[in-house]
Design a protein around this motif. Structure first.
Motif, PDB file in Angstrom:
ATOM      1  N   ARG A   7       6.975   5.310 -10.361  1.00  0.00           N
ATOM      2  CA  ARG A   7       6.997   5.757  -8.914  1.00  0.00           C
ATOM      3  C   ARG A   7       5.599   5.923  -8.496  1.00  0.00           C
ATOM      4  N   LEU A   8       5.278   5.842  -7.013  1.00  0.00           N
ATOM      5  CA  LEU A   8       3.989   6.093  -6.453  1.00  0.00           C
ATOM      6  C   LEU A   8       4.199   7.716  -5.967  1.00  0.00           C
ATOM      7  N   HIS A   9       2.906   8.361  -5.867  1.00  0.00           N
ATOM      8  CA  HIS A   9       2.840   9.718  -5.992  1.00  0.00           C
ATOM      9  C   HIS A   9       1.665  10.057  -4.765  1.00  0.00           C
ATOM     10  N   LEU A  10       1.468  11.159  -4.653  1.00  0.00           N
ATOM     11  CA  LEU A  10       0.585  11.623  -3.366  1.00  0.00           C
ATOM     12  C   LEU A  10      -0.904  11.233  -3.681  1.00  0.00           C
ATOM     13  N   GLY A  11      -1.311  10.805  -4.983  1.00  0.00           N
ATOM     14  CA  GLY A  11      -2.415  10.231  -5.256  1.00  0.00           C
ATOM     15  C   GLY A  11      -2.487   8.626  -4.458  1.00  0.00           C
ATOM     16  N   HIS A  12      -1.473   7.841  -4.558  1.00  0.00           N
ATOM     17  CA  HIS A  12      -1.258   6.629  -3.996  1.00  0.00           C
ATOM     18  C   HIS A  12      -1.355   6.915  -2.529  1.00  0.00           C
ATOM     19  N   TYR A  13      -0.581   8.013  -1.833  1.00  0.00           N
ATOM     20  CA  TYR A  13      -0.504   8.055  -0.402  1.00  0.00           C
ATOM     21  C   TYR A  13      -1.850   8.081  -0.023  1.00  0.00           C
ATOM     22  N   ASP A  62       4.600  -7.786  -9.875  1.00  0.00           N
ATOM     23  CA  ASP A  62       5.418  -7.666 -10.834  1.00  0.00           C
ATOM     24  C   ASP A  62       5.187  -8.618 -12.055  1.00  0.00           C
ATOM     25  N   TYR A  63       4.554  -9.762 -11.917  1.00  0.00           N
ATOM     26  CA  TYR A  63       4.278 -10.859 -12.870  1.00  0.00           C
ATOM     27  C   TYR A  63       3.129 -10.055 -13.666  1.00  0.00           C
ATOM     28  N   GLN A  64       2.165  -9.360 -12.904  1.00  0.00           N
ATOM     29  CA  GLN A  64       0.807  -8.758 -13.524  1.00  0.00           C
ATOM     30  C   GLN A  64       1.409  -7.715 -14.473  1.00  0.00           C
ATOM     31  N   VAL A  65       2.366  -7.180 -14.282  1.00  0.00           N
ATOM     32  CA  VAL A  65       2.944  -5.943 -15.014  1.00  0.00           C
ATOM     33  C   VAL A  65       3.311  -6.266 -16.653  1.00  0.00           C
ATOM     34  N   GLN A 122      12.614  -4.152 -12.731  1.00  0.00           N
ATOM     35  CA  GLN A 122      13.221  -4.306 -11.487  1.00  0.00           C
ATOM     36  C   GLN A 122      13.434  -2.887 -10.542  1.00  0.00           C
ATOM     37  N   ASP A 123      13.856  -1.887 -11.382  1.00  0.00           N
ATOM     38  CA  ASP A 123      13.871  -0.768 -10.768  1.00  0.00           C
ATOM     39  C   ASP A 123      12.487  -0.279  -9.956  1.00  0.00           C
ATOM     40  N   ASN A 124      11.415  -0.583 -10.748  1.00  0.00           N
ATOM     41  CA  ASN A 124      10.192   0.010 -10.057  1.00  0.00           C
ATOM     42  C   ASN A 124       9.856  -0.936  -9.023  1.00  0.00           C
ATOM     43  N   VAL A 125      10.158  -2.139  -8.758  1.00  0.00           N
ATOM     44  CA  VAL A 125      10.075  -2.822  -7.720  1.00  0.00           C
ATOM     45  C   VAL A 125      10.886  -2.319  -6.615  1.00  0.00           C
ATOM     46  N   TYR A 126      12.113  -2.057  -6.756  1.00  0.00           N
ATOM     47  CA  TYR A 126      13.049  -1.355  -5.503  1.00  0.00           C
ATOM     48  C   TYR A 126      12.260  -0.170  -5.117  1.00  0.00           C
ATOM     49  N   MET A 183       4.223  -7.652   5.682  1.00  0.00           N
ATOM     50  CA  MET A 183       4.903  -8.670   4.942  1.00  0.00           C
ATOM     51  C   MET A 183       4.866  -7.856   3.314  1.00  0.00           C
ATOM     52  N   ILE A 184       6.079  -7.558   3.009  1.00  0.00           N
ATOM     53  CA  ILE A 184       6.130  -7.028   1.580  1.00  0.00           C
ATOM     54  C   ILE A 184       6.719  -7.978   0.596  1.00  0.00           C
ATOM     55  N   TYR A 185       6.131  -8.442  -0.508  1.00  0.00           N
ATOM     56  CA  TYR A 185       6.683  -9.512  -1.225  1.00  0.00           C
ATOM     57  C   TYR A 185       6.164  -9.271  -2.856  1.00  0.00           C
ATOM     58  N   ALA A 186       7.228  -9.689  -3.711  1.00  0.00           N
ATOM     59  CA  ALA A 186       6.887  -9.274  -4.952  1.00  0.00           C
ATOM     60  C   ALA A 186       6.460 -11.020  -5.372  1.00  0.00           C
ATOM     61  N   HIS A 187       5.622 -10.900  -6.676  1.00  0.00           N
ATOM     62  CA  HIS A 187       5.332 -12.407  -7.208  1.00  0.00           C
ATOM     63  C   HIS A 187       6.296 -13.137  -7.561  1.00  0.00           C
ATOM     64  N   SER A 188       7.366 -12.557  -8.028  1.00  0.00           N
ATOM     65  CA  SER A 188       8.478 -13.057  -8.783  1.00  0.00           C
ATOM     66  C   SER A 188       9.256 -13.768  -7.655  1.00  0.00           C
ATOM     67  N   ALA A 189       9.257 -13.158  -6.441  1.00  0.00           N
ATOM     68  CA  ALA A 189       9.872 -13.698  -5.327  1.00  0.00           C
ATOM     69  C   ALA A 189       9.477 -14.822  -4.514  1.00  0.00           C
ATOM     70  N   VAL A 190       8.258 -15.361  -4.744  1.00  0.00           N
ATOM     71  CA  VAL A 190       7.487 -16.391  -3.992  1.00  0.00           C
ATOM     72  C   VAL A 190       6.758 -17.383  -4.931  1.00  0.00           C
ATOM     73  N   PRO A 191       7.619 -18.462  -5.505  1.00  0.00           N
ATOM     74  CA  PRO A 191       7.132 -19.329  -6.498  1.00  0.00           C
ATOM     75  C   PRO A 191       5.861 -20.012  -5.900  1.00  0.00           C
ATOM     76  N   ALA A 192       5.868 -20.605  -4.672  1.00  0.00           N
ATOM     77  CA  ALA A 192       4.686 -21.084  -4.096  1.00  0.00           C
ATOM     78  C   ALA A 192       3.363 -20.498  -4.281  1.00  0.00           C
ATOM     79  N   ALA A 193       3.425 -18.982  -4.279  1.00  0.00           N
ATOM     80  CA  ALA A 193       2.391 -18.219  -4.404  1.00  0.00           C
ATOM     81  C   ALA A 193       1.565 -18.574  -5.709  1.00  0.00           C
ATOM     82  N   ASN A 194       2.367 -18.478  -6.588  1.00  0.00           N
ATOM     83  CA  ASN A 194       2.060 -18.524  -8.179  1.00  0.00           C
ATOM     84  C   ASN A 194       1.712 -19.989  -8.361  1.00  0.00           C
TER      85      ASN A 194
END
Length: 179
Positions: free
Chosen positions: A39-45, A68-71, A82-86, A103-114
């Motif tokens: 989870r994100l927290h105040l430090g991230h904010y 998510d691929y880097q994780v 998956q829960d952490n991404v959500y 634009m918010i996107y995950a590595h796993s959702a955009v194969p062209a980026a990879n």
């Protein structure tokens, strides 16, 4: 010291970008992101999220990558990714990141980026990848053997930047060597 010089050059470029953003924000494309490790927290904010919202609201094109691929480079399990991404997307929305402007996107959702990684990998040697300070720090922190994916971490980041044509990439001092 080379790192100190790199930092000073990056600081000068950052100041020039800030001036440009104030005048013509639409000429800038920002890429930033997070690894969904929890989870994100105040430090991230206060550390990054608030600034992302400000850039978005100024009119800069903003892109937020959920890496998510880097994780999986330094985790024993992928059970919670998956829960952490959500939850990360929910936290972004709660902080004011507007999906109509960003634009918010995950590595796993955009194969062209990879797919950019293959030609990029042909441009760097194994020695260059292994001596990157971020790779070394991640390897030491994980306590694991060096994986191929961890070794490509800086190349993946370069691909991410090219993919969205980013010219504003807020990073920490530790990531300057591969930016």
């Amino acid at each position: 010291m080379p790192n100190e010089n790199s930092y000073e050059v990056a600081l000068q470029k950052s100041n020039a970008i800030r001036e440009g953003l104030a005048k013509t924000p639409d000429k800038f494309t920002m890429l930033t992101g997070d690894r969904p490790t929890g989870r994100l927290h105040l430090g991230h904010y206060f550390g990054t999220l608030k600034g992302r919202v400000e850039l978005q609201n100024m009119g800069a094109k903003t892109n937020v990558l959920i890496a998510d691929y880097q994780v999986i480079t330094d985790r024993d399990t992928t059970e919670h990714i998956q829960d952490n991404v959500y939850n990360m997307v929910m936290d972004y929305l709660a902080c004011g990141i507007d999906p109509d402007k960003t634009m918010i996107y995950a590595h796993s959702a955009v194969p062209a980026a990879n797919q950019l990684m293959l030609p990029f990998l042909s441009l760097v040697s194994e020695a260059e990848l292994a001596r990157n300070p971020t790779v070394k720090a991640e390897m030491e922190a994980s306590g694991h053997e060096l994986t191929g994916l961890l070794l490509t971490y800086p190349v993946h980041q370069a691909c991410d930047i090219l993919f969205c044509k980013g010219n504003v990439v807020p990073v920490g001092r530790d990531q300057l060597p591969h930016i």
